[in-house]
Design a protein around this motif. Structure first.
Motif, PDB file in Angstrom:
ATOM      1  N   ALA B  36      -7.430 -14.927   1.163  1.00  0.00           N
ATOM      2  CA  ALA B  36      -7.721 -15.819   2.156  1.00  0.00           C
ATOM      3  C   ALA B  36      -7.108 -17.096   2.006  1.00  0.00           C
ATOM      4  O   ALA B  36      -7.807 -18.171   2.097  1.00  0.00           O
ATOM      5  N   LEU B  86     -19.501 -26.247  19.514  1.00  0.00           N
ATOM      6  CA  LEU B  86     -18.225 -25.640  19.609  1.00  0.00           C
ATOM      7  C   LEU B  86     -18.743 -24.095  19.631  1.00  0.00           C
ATOM      8  O   LEU B  86     -17.783 -23.177  20.169  1.00  0.00           O
ATOM      9  N   SER B  87     -19.881 -23.692  19.290  1.00  0.00           N
ATOM     10  CA  SER B  87     -20.193 -22.314  19.561  1.00  0.00           C
ATOM     11  C   SER B  87     -21.041 -22.154  20.894  1.00  0.00           C
ATOM     12  O   SER B  87     -21.519 -23.284  21.327  1.00  0.00           O
ATOM     13  N   LEU B 141     -12.139 -26.485  20.337  1.00  0.00           N
ATOM     14  CA  LEU B 141     -12.080 -24.981  19.677  1.00  0.00           C
ATOM     15  C   LEU B 141     -10.622 -24.727  19.717  1.00  0.00           C
ATOM     16  O   LEU B 141     -10.204 -24.141  18.726  1.00  0.00           O
ATOM     17  N   THR B 142      -9.923 -25.045  20.861  1.00  0.00           N
ATOM     18  CA  THR B 142      -8.326 -24.636  20.906  1.00  0.00           C
ATOM     19  C   THR B 142      -7.537 -25.097  19.824  1.00  0.00           C
ATOM     20  O   THR B 142      -6.422 -24.787  19.759  1.00  0.00           O
ATOM     21  N   PHE B 144      -7.893 -24.736  16.883  1.00  0.00           N
ATOM     22  CA  PHE B 144      -8.061 -23.847  15.713  1.00  0.00           C
ATOM     23  C   PHE B 144      -7.793 -22.702  15.839  1.00  0.00           C
ATOM     24  O   PHE B 144      -8.346 -21.924  16.919  1.00  0.00           O
ATOM     25  N   ASP B 145      -7.092 -21.828  15.115  1.00  0.00           N
ATOM     26  CA  ASP B 145      -6.592 -20.398  15.411  1.00  0.00           C
ATOM     27  C   ASP B 145      -7.779 -19.602  14.573  1.00  0.00           C
ATOM     28  O   ASP B 145      -8.119 -18.617  14.693  1.00  0.00           O
ATOM     29  N   ASN B 146      -8.385 -20.115  13.462  1.00  0.00           N
ATOM     30  CA  ASN B 146      -9.159 -19.838  12.491  1.00  0.00           C
ATOM     31  C   ASN B 146     -10.467 -20.457  12.212  1.00  0.00           C
ATOM     32  O   ASN B 146     -10.643 -21.497  12.145  1.00  0.00           O
ATOM     33  N   THR B 147     -11.472 -19.542  12.399  1.00  0.00           N
ATOM     34  CA  THR B 147     -12.790 -19.971  12.498  1.00  0.00           C
ATOM     35  C   THR B 147     -13.218 -20.876  11.177  1.00  0.00           C
ATOM     36  O   THR B 147     -14.037 -21.218  11.028  1.00  0.00           O
ATOM     37  N   MET B 148     -12.571 -19.992  10.016  1.00  0.00           N
ATOM     38  CA  MET B 148     -12.818 -20.560   8.599  1.00  0.00           C
ATOM     39  C   MET B 148     -12.329 -22.107   8.460  1.00  0.00           C
ATOM     40  O   MET B 148     -12.871 -22.553   7.781  1.00  0.00           O
ATOM     41  N   ASN B 151     -15.038 -24.007   9.902  1.00  0.00           N
ATOM     42  CA  ASN B 151     -16.433 -24.066   8.812  1.00  0.00           C
ATOM     43  C   ASN B 151     -16.171 -25.024   7.719  1.00  0.00           C
ATOM     44  O   ASN B 151     -16.837 -25.697   7.342  1.00  0.00           O
ATOM     45  N   ASN B 152     -14.788 -24.848   7.461  1.00  0.00           N
ATOM     46  CA  ASN B 152     -14.436 -25.989   6.198  1.00  0.00           C
ATOM     47  C   ASN B 152     -14.341 -27.255   6.576  1.00  0.00           C
ATOM     48  O   ASN B 152     -14.885 -28.144   5.761  1.00  0.00           O
TER      49      ASN B 152
END
Lengths: 325, 204
Positions: B36, B86-87, B141-142, B144-148, B151-152
């Protein structure tokens, strides 16, 4: 002779025109009917996924579309058949719960090539560009909250004293397994007195978790906490802890918000869980399909859905969930 | 006979070498972590967001006393006007500001009495979650491609807060001291408790 030919050609010509008109009328009446939405679900053997499927279909119908549910029975090959069927049958959108993060990518790409938008629900596929959007539980953030509660509720001991705990993982190939684990460890690993003495997979399965925890308890009878990647495993872990007569010494934490675990929290048996909302994910996917039909194209690649901590500290807020069904 | 024994011995040795090199044990999370790898630099993003967006924009924070009052009288309007996330779901975040007097200093938080007499806590130990990332509504939100990656960003922002805000605050806080603060608050729209508000500090 020429005149005769002329008379013969005219009816044939008229017949051809008639046939063409009939065909075009049939096509246009088909185009005017409601759009069709396929709901392809990994398995309908699990009540959680039944809620996901039925809510998605109901929401699509309430928006004025035809909806049909397909059960992949946790079989990626069967899922491929459903996709091919949906493409050939002229479905206009697919609300999708994949069987496999990697194996399902090819199916989503097939639909994309056919111009059919795919909206993933709850489980993701490992491709940033394949699905139109992926609506997923915020597993990481949910487990950050569980990790924080875990640290707060572990026994307070003198400085330098170690508290041993165990982590039971879900399916090793599933992204949700690792997002949950990473969220939990992003908090717990900041506390060096908390030591993970075992980390094993039980495939999200209650019976496997029971066996795994029974075996771990033989090697590490001194553990004081067990974090499980889902509620089924938490129930299995608690069963093993009970059988070992250690229910008071070992605290068990789960994830999902399953009714039996919410009831166990209410009864003081399990410490906490992360409440997911299949309804929110399913409704959002259907609404996104509706927006797609109306011309919207800028969907977030991944839309997280909040996971709420349900613990012994706030269980009264969620008492209604213990009375479901 | 002797030759046969030698043959079998070599065969067993070969099999042992093959078996030894075929099976090895590694921690499950190490294997996953290796796979990852992400190019996104969450620490750099969080640093830039902290300096160029969150701190300059913190003047727009809503007054906490007024927010609590509005949450009691018109919850939906308060969430609509002042919260971000964002969620999707019940968890929403508010960027708040206030002044008050420190009434207690605990191991995990500092209790502050606001000018209207209500008490809130400022977190000093458990600085986790998405409050600092989401409260301002300045991250899309747009991006980012990756939710991780998202989170980071939360984890890195919380690290900044622990090091640059909480540490000096803990060192200097005294009971009876008057303080002015800006922070982020997480509230559950469905299960709202205005009597147990915890602020993740952004500026004190």
């Amino acid at each position: 002779m020429n005149k005769l030919m002329k008379y013969k050609i005219i009816p044939v010509f008229l017949l051809l025109i008639g046939l063409l008109m009939a065909g075009s009328c049939q096509k246009s009446s088909g185009e005017q009917g409601p759009k069709k939405v396929a709901v392809i679900i990994s398995t309908l053997n699990n009540p959680w996924f039944v809620v996901l499927a039925e809510t998605a279909a109901a929401q699509a119908k309430s928006l004025g579309y035809e909806a049909k549910i397909f059960d992949s029975q946790n079989n990626t090959a069967l899922e491929t058949d459903h996709f091919e069927n949906a493409i050939v049958s002229g479905f206009d959108a697919i609300l999708f719960n994949p069987t496999d993060a990697d194996g399902s990518v090819v199916n989503v790409l097939k639909a994309k090539e056919a111009g059919i938008p795919v909206f993933c629900m709850d489980r993701e596929v490992n491709s940033a560009k394949a699905a139109t959007s992926q609506i997923l539980s915020d597993n990481y953030a949910g487990c950050v909250a569980i990790g924080k509660y875990f640290v707060q509720t572990m026994p307070k001991k003198a400085a330098g004293t170690t508290i041993n705990y165990v982590e039971i993982l879900g399916l090793v190939g599933d992204n949700n397994t690792w997002n949950r684990s990473k969220g939990f460890h992003s908090v717990v690993d900041l506390y060096p007195n908390l030591k993970m003495v075992a980390q094993q997979s039980a495939d999200f399965d209650r019976n496997k978790a029971l066996e795994v925890v029974e075996s771990i308890l033989q090697a590490h009878p001194e553990i004081e906490g067990i974090f499980c990647g889902n509620d089924a495993m938490a129930m299995g872990a608690y069963q093993a802890v009970m059988a070992a007569g250690k229910a008071k010494e070992i605290k068990v934490y789960g994830f999902d918000g399953a009714q039996d675990v919410i009831e166990s929290i209410s009864n003081g048996k399990i410490m906490a869980t992360g409440l997911q909302s299949p309804q929110t994910m399913a409704k959002t996917a259907a609404i996104y399909a509706d927006e797609f039909f109306k011309g919207k194209r800028d969907f977030p690649p991944k839309m997280p859905v909040a996971v709420e901590l349900v613990s012994q500290a706030n269980i009264t807020d969620y008492s209604a969930l213990t009375k479901r069904n | 006979m002797k030759r046969n024994g030698l043959k079998y011995g070599v065969l067993v040795l070969l099999l042992a070498v093959v078996a030894y090199n075929s099976v090895y044990f590694r921690k499950l999370d190490e294997v996953k972590a290796k796979g990852a790898t992400s190019k996104f630099d969450a620490a750099a993003y969080a640093e830039a967001f902290w300096k160029t967006k969150l701190l300059p924009d913190s003047g727009k924070a809503v007054e906490l006393i007024a927010l609590i009052q509005q949450l009691k009288t018109d919850k939906d309007k308060a969430f609509e006007a002042h919260s971000h996330a964002l969620s999707i779901g019940n968890l929403r975040y508010f960027l708040v500001r206030g002044t008050g007097k420190i009434t207690a200093i605990g191991d995990h938080d500092v209790t502050v009495m606001l000018s209207n007499g209500s008490e809130i806590t400022i977190a000093t130990e458990y600085v986790f979650g998405n409050a600092a990332r989401d409260a301002s509504g300045l991250i899309s939100l747009t991006e980012f491609d990756n939710t991780m990656d998202l989170n980071n960003v939360s984890a890195e922002l919380n690290k900044i807060i622990r090091n640059r805000v909480v540490a000096p605050f803990k060192a200097s806080a005294k009971t009876g001291q008057q303080i002015r603060f800006i922070g982020a608050v997480e509230l559950n729209r469905e299960h709202l408790h205005t009597d147990a508000i915890e602020v993740i500090p952004i500026r004190i």
